[in-house]
Design an enzyme around this catalytic site. Structure first.
Site, PDB file in Angstrom:
ATOM      1  N   LYS A  82      36.056  31.424  41.541  1.00 54.04           N
ATOM      2  CA  LYS A  82      36.353  30.017  41.828  1.00 54.04           C
ATOM      3  C   LYS A  82      37.846  29.813  41.701  1.00 54.04           C
ATOM      4  O   LYS A  82      38.513  30.540  40.951  1.00 54.04           O
ATOM      5  CB  LYS A  82      35.631  29.115  40.812  1.00 54.04           C
ATOM      6  CG  LYS A  82      35.403  27.708  41.319  1.00 54.04           C
ATOM      7  CD  LYS A  82      34.195  27.600  42.210  1.00 54.04           C
ATOM      8  CE  LYS A  82      33.985  26.200  42.731  1.00 54.04           C
ATOM      9  NZ  LYS A  82      32.662  26.061  43.353  1.00 54.04           N
TER      10      LYS A  82
HETATM   11  P1  NAD Z   1      34.059  16.086  47.786  1.00 55.87           P
HETATM   12  O1  NAD Z   1      35.471  16.093  47.344  1.00 55.87           O
HETATM   13  O2  NAD Z   1      33.744  16.182  49.229  1.00 55.87           O
HETATM   14  O3  NAD Z   1      33.316  14.775  47.243  1.00 55.87           O
HETATM   15  C1  NAD Z   1      33.310  14.378  45.904  1.00 55.87           C
HETATM   16  C2  NAD Z   1      32.992  12.880  45.910  1.00 55.87           C
HETATM   17  O4  NAD Z   1      32.768  12.454  44.567  1.00 55.87           O
HETATM   18  C3  NAD Z   1      34.153  12.029  46.455  1.00 55.87           C
HETATM   19  O5  NAD Z   1      33.622  11.062  47.327  1.00 55.87           O
HETATM   20  C4  NAD Z   1      34.779  11.411  45.204  1.00 55.87           C
HETATM   21  O6  NAD Z   1      35.363  10.153  45.463  1.00 55.87           O
HETATM   22  C5  NAD Z   1      33.553  11.285  44.302  1.00 55.87           C
HETATM   23  N1  NAD Z   1      33.872  11.296  42.874  1.00 55.87           N
HETATM   24  C6  NAD Z   1      34.766  12.060  42.222  1.00 55.87           C
HETATM   25  N2  NAD Z   1      34.706  11.811  40.903  1.00 55.87           N
HETATM   26  C7  NAD Z   1      33.749  10.874  40.732  1.00 55.87           C
HETATM   27  C8  NAD Z   1      33.195  10.217  39.599  1.00 55.87           C
HETATM   28  N3  NAD Z   1      33.641  10.460  38.379  1.00 55.87           N
HETATM   29  N4  NAD Z   1      32.203   9.337  39.810  1.00 55.87           N
HETATM   30  C9  NAD Z   1      31.727   9.096  41.049  1.00 55.87           C
HETATM   31  N5  NAD Z   1      32.193   9.679  42.153  1.00 55.87           N
HETATM   32  C10 NAD Z   1      33.202  10.566  41.990  1.00 55.87           C
HETATM   33  O7  NAD Z   1      33.346  17.246  46.931  1.00 55.87           O
HETATM   34  P2  NAD Z   1      32.016  18.033  47.309  1.00 55.87           P
HETATM   35  O8  NAD Z   1      32.403  19.226  48.059  1.00 55.87           O
HETATM   36  O9  NAD Z   1      31.000  17.089  47.835  1.00 55.87           O
HETATM   37  O10 NAD Z   1      31.589  18.565  45.852  1.00 55.87           O
HETATM   38  C11 NAD Z   1      30.874  17.732  44.945  1.00 55.87           C
HETATM   39  C12 NAD Z   1      30.230  18.614  43.882  1.00 55.87           C
HETATM   40  O11 NAD Z   1      29.379  19.571  44.514  1.00 55.87           O
HETATM   41  C13 NAD Z   1      31.211  19.443  43.032  1.00 55.87           C
HETATM   42  O12 NAD Z   1      30.683  19.595  41.734  1.00 55.87           O
HETATM   43  C14 NAD Z   1      31.211  20.786  43.738  1.00 55.87           C
HETATM   44  O13 NAD Z   1      31.619  21.844  42.880  1.00 55.87           O
HETATM   45  C15 NAD Z   1      29.751  20.883  44.118  1.00 55.87           C
HETATM   46  N6  NAD Z   1      29.469  21.817  45.216  1.00 55.87           N
HETATM   47  C16 NAD Z   1      30.067  21.668  46.437  1.00 55.87           C
HETATM   48  C17 NAD Z   1      29.749  22.559  47.468  1.00 55.87           C
HETATM   49  C18 NAD Z   1      30.308  22.400  48.866  1.00 55.87           C
HETATM   50  O14 NAD Z   1      29.846  23.127  49.758  1.00 55.87           O
HETATM   51  N7  NAD Z   1      31.232  21.509  49.124  1.00 55.87           N
HETATM   52  C19 NAD Z   1      28.851  23.602  47.224  1.00 55.87           C
HETATM   53  C20 NAD Z   1      28.262  23.723  45.971  1.00 55.87           C
HETATM   54  C21 NAD Z   1      28.570  22.808  44.973  1.00 55.87           C
END
Ligand code: NAD
Length: 468
Positions: free
Chosen positions: A104
């Site tokens: 990561k």
């Molecule tokens: P992203 O940046 O696209 O979206 C995150 C969203 O959460 C944003 O809209 C942001 O405004 C909101 N946010 C941030 N902090 C917040 C809080 N404290 N309360 C409420 N909303 C909040 O990110 P993503 O890619 O959707 O990732 C989200 C989670 O999923 C992370 O934990 C990431 O590690 C996990 N994840 C993502 C992927 C992927 O393919 N993108 C895969 C596996 C896991």
């Protein structure tokens, strides 16, 4: 949460599971620790001055190569978080049977504070550092998008890597989550949210688990709260509401929450968030200033899809959801997990629920290495043979092939069909494996510990096979 360590929580969970997996003396410690973390600091000339940025790329395990895991752009990133996320990637890939170690990365940056051109410069500079130190290469370390990064970030990284290594014919496989036109695969953007949907669907196919959680059968009509409407949360909310009949009654964003008992229209809200960069003022729901308080509202399913540690010992006793599907990484702390379990709340763990992203990344990486789109060789052949079969049936029975089945049966599978089918297969299979692994030596484990034991058994087997 002051004093909380994400890495310590992942380690505690690891140790809980390791107690159930036979391993040679000392191997458990070898598996648990992070192999290497590269700390990078670099300067970029921006807005007439030199700006210094800090970042990390952690490789938790290379028991299989390459190591795989996203890159996060966040002002809150630190080494503890990156190493915890890298460890989760190792266990996630092992659980899903993917041929990857865990890695990561993160850059400590608020992407909203920089223009697109500036972000490109910063990302390219970060990429050079990673490539130069062997933390980026199709055979060694393959990033993907995560919080604060997206397809565009991946294009810049790929392009920079190709300049760095022009003779590498597999250069496109150095990163996944690329746009289709730049070596990506159909369905990668939606993959993690799609996987969340498939995980919840599979839960509802297990009647005992549904009854035990105090839920009625089927996802239709379930009241859902989603935290974070980014890539993962948006797609999960969209698919659950548009395809499975769930009602999204609340969405929690970084600057507040929205509540509407009649349900929130996700596409409409997404457009609003894109235009306003804030949930405040959205006309389709009540605006709640303390967004996090919505985590504790009455609902059937809670989907935390934002960040880690949001369900913790301070709020776990007041969570009213019957099922929590961990779309984010590490949304539930170790202590909170225990509290939820003692209260009978069903928790589908992150390393299973959000595996859709890395599963489809795996398909993309294989596509890049084989240099051929999925289904290209078979599609026309399948169409022709299905057509012949349909004509033969019509000739033998004197009846017409039912038109409602004709399109699906007669046309060969497209890349998106194959990606969705492969993803569904892996999400279904993993749930069943976890359900089976729950019963260990007559003792019932929780879903998270059971998932970890599967991962640890696979990693142990890999080490045993190479005689370590
Ligand atoms: P992203 O940046 O696209 O979206 C995150 C969203 O959460 C944003 O809209 C942001 O405004 C909101 N946010 C941030 N902090 C917040 C809080 N404290 N309360 C409420 N909303 C909040 O990110 P993503 O890619 O959707 O990732 C989200 C989670 O999923 C992370 O934990 C990431 O590690 C996990 N994840 C993502 C992927 C992927 O393919 N993108 C895969 C596996 C896991």
């Amino acid at each position: 949460m002051t004093g909380w360590s994400f890495l310590r929580d992942v380690d505690r969970q690891f140790e809980t599971a390791a107690a159930h997996v036979p391993m040679q003396d000392g191997l458990s410690e070898k598996i648990r620790v992070c192999n290497a973390t590269y700390v990078v600091r670099f300067g970029v000339r921006l807005r007439g001055r030199m700006e210094t940025f800090s970042g990390w790329r952690a490789v938790h395990s290379t028991h299989v190569s390459p190591a795989k895991g996203g890159i996060r752009f966040s002002p809150h990133a630190d080494q503890d978080e990156v190493e915890a996320l890298a460890a989760l990637m190792t266990y996630k890939c092992a659980l899903m049977g993917l041929p990857f170690g865990g890695s990561k990365g993160a850059l400590k940056i608020d992407p909203m504070s920089w223009s697109r051109e500036e972000l490109e410069k910063i990302t390219r500079r970060f990429t050079q550092e990673l490539a130069r130190h062997n933390f980026l290469a199709p055979s060694q370390n393959v990033p993907a998008p995560d919080m604060g990064t997206n397809e565009l970030t991946m294009v810049w990284m790929t392009d920079e890597y190709r300049r760095w290594s022009p003779s590498d014919i597999n250069a496109f496989a150095c990163v996944t989550g690329k746009p289709l036109a730049a070596g990506g695969i159909e369905g990668r953007i939606e993959a993690t949210g799609r996987g969340v949907q498939f995980a919840i669907r599979e839960f509802f196919r297990h009647d005992d688990d549904v009854a035990r959680a105090g839920l009625t059968p089927g996802p239709a009509g379930k009241r859902v709260i989603v935290q974070g409407l980014g890539n993962v949360g948006y797609h999960a909310a969209k698919f659950l509401s548009e395809e499975d009949g769930c009602k999204i009654i609340a969405v929690i964003e970084h600057d507040g929450g929205l509540y509407a008992e009649q349900g929130i229209e996700i596409e409409d809200l997404k457009r609003y968030l894109q235009d306003n960069h804030s949930a405040k003022g959205y006309p389709g729901a009540d605006v709640i200033d303390d967004g996090a308080s919505l985590l504790m509202r009455d609902c059937d399913i809670l989907v935390p899809a934002a960040t880690e540690g949001v369900i913790n010992s301070e709020n776990a006793k007041r969570i009213q959801a019957k099922l929590i599907a961990e779309a984010a990484n590490g949304p539930t702390t170790f202590e909170a997990d225990r509290i939820l379990r003692s209260r009978g709340v069903a928790v589908l763990p992150d390393l299973y629920v959000n595996a859709g992203g890395v599963i489809v990344s795996y398909f993309e990486w294989v596509k890049n290495l084989t240099h051929i789109p999925f289904g290209l060789m078979e599609r026309r052949h399948h169409e022709t043979s299905h057509r012949m079969l349909a004509h033969s049936l019509e000739a033998m029975t004197g009846m017409q092939f039912p038109s409602e089945n004709a399109r699906a049966f007669l046309s060969g599978a497209r890349e998106i069909d194959l990606v969705r089918s492969g993803l569904d297969e892996m999400m279904r299979g993993a749930y069943r494996e976890i359900a089976d692994a729950r019963w260990t030596n007559g003792e019932e484990l929780d879903m998270r510990t059971a998932a970890y034991t599967i991962a640890l058994r696979r990693i142990t087997e890999a080490y045993n096979a190479i005689g370590l």
